[in-house]
Design an enzyme around this catalytic site. Structure first.
Site, PDB file in Angstrom:
ATOM      1  N   HIS A 278       4.893  -5.955   2.972  1.00 46.67           N
ATOM      2  CA  HIS A 278       4.522  -4.886   3.904  1.00 46.67           C
ATOM      3  C   HIS A 278       5.048  -5.232   5.301  1.00 46.67           C
ATOM      4  CE1 HIS A 278       1.458  -3.406   6.911  1.00 46.67           C
ATOM      5  NE2 HIS A 278       1.862  -2.281   6.370  1.00 46.67           N
TER       6      HIS A 278
ATOM      7  N   GLU B 283       1.111   4.204  -3.450  1.00 45.08           N
ATOM      8  CA  GLU B 283       0.762   2.924  -2.805  1.00 45.08           C
ATOM      9  C   GLU B 283      -0.691   2.879  -2.355  1.00 45.08           C
ATOM     10  OE1 GLU B 283       3.672   1.344  -0.154  1.00 45.08           O
ATOM     11  OE2 GLU B 283       2.167   0.671   1.288  1.00 45.08           O
TER      12      GLU B 283
ATOM     13  N   ARG C 106      -7.237   7.636  12.936  1.00 42.15           N
ATOM     14  CA  ARG C 106      -7.643   6.286  12.526  1.00 42.15           C
ATOM     15  C   ARG C 106      -8.102   5.479  13.729  1.00 42.15           C
ATOM     16  NH1 ARG C 106      -3.207   4.319   8.075  1.00 42.15           N
ATOM     17  NH2 ARG C 106      -1.668   4.850   9.658  1.00 42.15           N
TER      18      ARG C 106
ATOM     19  N   GLU D  19      10.797  -3.063   3.537  1.00 40.41           N
ATOM     20  CA  GLU D  19      10.232  -1.903   4.253  1.00 40.41           C
ATOM     21  C   GLU D  19      10.638  -1.890   5.724  1.00 40.41           C
ATOM     22  OE1 GLU D  19       5.895  -1.776   4.595  1.00 40.41           O
ATOM     23  OE2 GLU D  19       6.000   0.307   5.288  1.00 40.41           O
TER      24      GLU D  19
ATOM     25  N   ASP E 199       1.906   6.709   0.610  1.00 40.65           N
ATOM     26  CA  ASP E 199       1.029   5.596   0.981  1.00 40.65           C
ATOM     27  C   ASP E 199      -0.371   6.150   1.206  1.00 40.65           C
ATOM     28  OD1 ASP E 199      -0.408   3.581   2.323  1.00 40.65           O
ATOM     29  OD2 ASP E 199       1.443   2.725   3.124  1.00 40.65           O
TER      30      ASP E 199
ATOM     31  N   GLU F  82      -1.124  -4.947   0.550  1.00 43.82           N
ATOM     32  CA  GLU F  82      -0.935  -5.282   1.965  1.00 43.82           C
ATOM     33  C   GLU F  82      -2.220  -5.813   2.598  1.00 43.82           C
ATOM     34  OE1 GLU F  82       0.261  -1.134   3.010  1.00 43.82           O
ATOM     35  OE2 GLU F  82      -0.979  -1.444   4.772  1.00 43.82           O
TER      36      GLU F  82
ATOM     37  N   ASP G 156       1.572  -8.806   3.162  1.00 43.61           N
ATOM     38  CA  ASP G 156       2.072  -8.816   4.544  1.00 43.61           C
ATOM     39  C   ASP G 156       2.085 -10.276   4.973  1.00 43.61           C
ATOM     40  OD1 ASP G 156       2.032  -8.937   7.439  1.00 43.61           O
ATOM     41  OD2 ASP G 156       1.775  -6.772   7.399  1.00 43.61           O
TER      42      ASP G 156
ATOM     43  N   HIS H 223      -0.507  -0.260  14.712  1.00 44.90           N
ATOM     44  CA  HIS H 223      -1.341   0.950  14.777  1.00 44.90           C
ATOM     45  C   HIS H 223      -1.829   1.227  16.193  1.00 44.90           C
ATOM     46  CE1 HIS H 223      -2.036   0.329  10.277  1.00 44.90           C
ATOM     47  NE2 HIS H 223      -1.493   1.523  10.386  1.00 44.90           N
TER      48      HIS H 223
HETATM   49  C1  LIG Z   1       1.571   4.642   6.892  1.00 39.61           C
HETATM   50  C2  LIG Z   1       0.376   3.831   6.458  1.00 39.61           C
HETATM   51  O1  LIG Z   1      -0.777   4.607   6.541  1.00 39.61           O
HETATM   52  C3  LIG Z   1       0.180   2.572   7.289  1.00 39.61           C
HETATM   53  O2  LIG Z   1       0.041   2.898   8.638  1.00 39.61           O
HETATM   54  C4  LIG Z   1       1.319   1.609   7.112  1.00 39.61           C
HETATM   55  C5  LIG Z   1       1.379   1.065   5.741  1.00 39.61           C
HETATM   56  O3  LIG Z   1       0.415   0.978   5.026  1.00 39.61           O
HETATM   57  C6  LIG Z   1       2.680   0.655   5.215  1.00 39.61           C
HETATM   58  O4  LIG Z   1       3.651   0.594   5.960  1.00 39.61           O
HETATM   59  O5  LIG Z   1       2.731   0.372   4.027  1.00 39.61           O
HETATM   60 MG   LIG Z   2       0.996   0.676   2.906  1.00 43.09          MG
END
Ligand SMILES: C[C@H](O)[C@H](O)CC(=O)C(=O)O
Ligand SMILES: [Mg+2]
Length: 394
Positions: A320, A242, A50, A340, A216, A270, A293, A24
């Site tokens: 994740h 998600e 964010r 992913e 998401d 995650e 994750d 991020h």
């Molecule tokens: C896109 C989502 O807001 C975040 O940055 C990443 C994520 O939660 C995901 O890859 O799953």
């Molecule tokens: Mg996510």
């Protein structure tokens, strides 16, 4: 001398900024910071970005572990200076001088000794980074890829879905689906709901009927909003919803899964950690797919336990992000059928390595699939051109 007779000679922790494991931590024009719905969206000053509330304050933690023959293993996770302090001032005592194969004992001692300030979050990110660095070291000492240490592959390559702002481009690139960030939550009212549905409808129009589309929600909704969104989105073939709720609301997830239209999957995890956190999710029937994750949930040592629990509950494990640290795991598990890929290109139009620019040798998808490197350890090197800083020593 075989690897179980080798000992850990040195442990070092560094901080690194600018993308990488703290994905991020990007420039302001990146899709990943473009008015995405969050648990902070109700506060007007923090709704647009964010980064405005500090999503990128941690930075990357890099842990390096050197064996007594000079072999070095390393790993990166999110954790920055706080993580580096936990490694150097606290956890190093359980590592230096120990056999490099003491993964279980080291994990247990790291977890138990940090219970009074840990259990999840930054402490578990740090424990994860150490565990991953130990796996990397062990692979290098044995001259084997980590997936071989985990029991070997159950398939030849990984099938990937893409996370980013452009599922239509992800389809052209050969991915099996595209997951978009949700831009509007309860604070944006009915107008925001309509915009969420309009974006999904537009994407469905572009990608056709069969391509997976997912939303998401990054912990931004409540049960009522998520239920309404799920039913509206079902009309446009949304495959899964998600992380709709805050991670502590296990009861809300259970309710949402009951409320969701038949065929729509509820996914989360995650920001969950350890076998106990996932036990709670699984026993409450809170998710169809769990998404630990590996850099945050406790590393490979813990993910193996989480995955076994999920298997026994009939749930899929689709980790994740986490690049190579996930890939080596997913390729060894029958209940992790796909993986992913986070599109880290600023407009999600091109493929760049997920932890770019931090790792050298990081594999990227071709035609939506990844071949896991068969070089020792996780098969990547830290990019020597990226500055790193060691804020604490022991
Ligand atoms: C896109 C989502 O807001 C975040 O940055 C990443 C994520 O939660 C995901 O890859 O799953
Ligand atoms: Mg996510």
């Amino acid at each position: 001398m075989s690897s179980h007779q080798r000992t850990i000679a040195h442990v070092r922790a560094y901080t690194v900024t600018g993308g990488g494991a703290d994905y991020h931590d990007q420039g302001s024009d990146h899709w990943i910071d473009d008015h995405i719905a969050t648990p902070m969206s109700g506060y007007p000053g923090y709704a647009d970005s964010r980064q405005s509330f500090g999503i990128n304050v941690l930075g990357t933690l890099m842990v390096e572990i050197e064996a007594d023959d000079g072999t070095v293993g390393f790993a990166v996770s999110t954790g920055g200076e706080l993580g580096a302090w936990i490694v150097e001032k606290h956890l190093v005592r359980f590592l230096e001088g120990a056999p490099v194969t003491d993964l279980e004992r080291i994990w247990d001692q790291m977890y138990r000794s940090t219970l009074f300030y840990g259990r999840r979050g930054i402490v578990l990110n740090t424990i994860s980074a150490i565990d991953l660095a130990l796996y990397d070291l062990l692979g290098r000492l044995r001259q084997e890829p980590v997936y071989a240490l985990l029991g070997g592959p159950v398939r030849e390559e990984l099938s990937m879905y893409a996370t980013g702002a452009r599922p239509d481009i992800a389809k052209e690139l050969g991915f099996l689906g595209g997951k978009m960030p949700l831009h509007h939550g309860p604070a944006d009212g009915e107008e925001g709901m309509e915009q969420n549905i309009a974006l999904l409808a537009d994407m469905r129009e572009r990608v056709g009927e069969d391509f997976w589309l997912m939303y998401d929600c990054w912990m931004s909704l409540d049960v009522d909003y998520a239920t309404r969104l799920a039913h509206r989105a079902h009309e446009h073939g949304l495959r899964w919803l998600e992380e709709a709720l805050i991670p502590d609301d296990y009861w809300g997830y259970r309710q949402l899964r009951k409320n969701a239209p038949s065929g729509m999957l509820i996914t989360t995890g995650e920001h969950e950690a350890t076998r106990w956190g996932f036990r709670q999710l699984l026993e409450m029937g809170a998710a169809d797919i769990i998404q630990p994750d590996v850099g945050w949930c406790g590393g490979i040592t813990e993910l193996l336990k989480i995955s076994a629990l999920a298997d026994a509950h009939g749930a899929m494990v689709v980790p994740h992000g986490s690049s190579v640290y996930s890939y080596h795991f997913v390729i060894t598990r029958t209940n992790s059928p796909f993986s992913e890929f986070l599109m880290m290109h600023p407009s999600a139009e091109e493929i760049v390595p997920m932890f770019s620019p931090m790792l050298l040798g990081e594999p990227v998808p071709a035609d939506g699939t990844i071949r896991v490197p068969d070089t020792p350890g996780f098969g990547v090197e830290f990019n020597p051109e990226i500055p790193r800083h060691r804020p604490h020593t022991h």
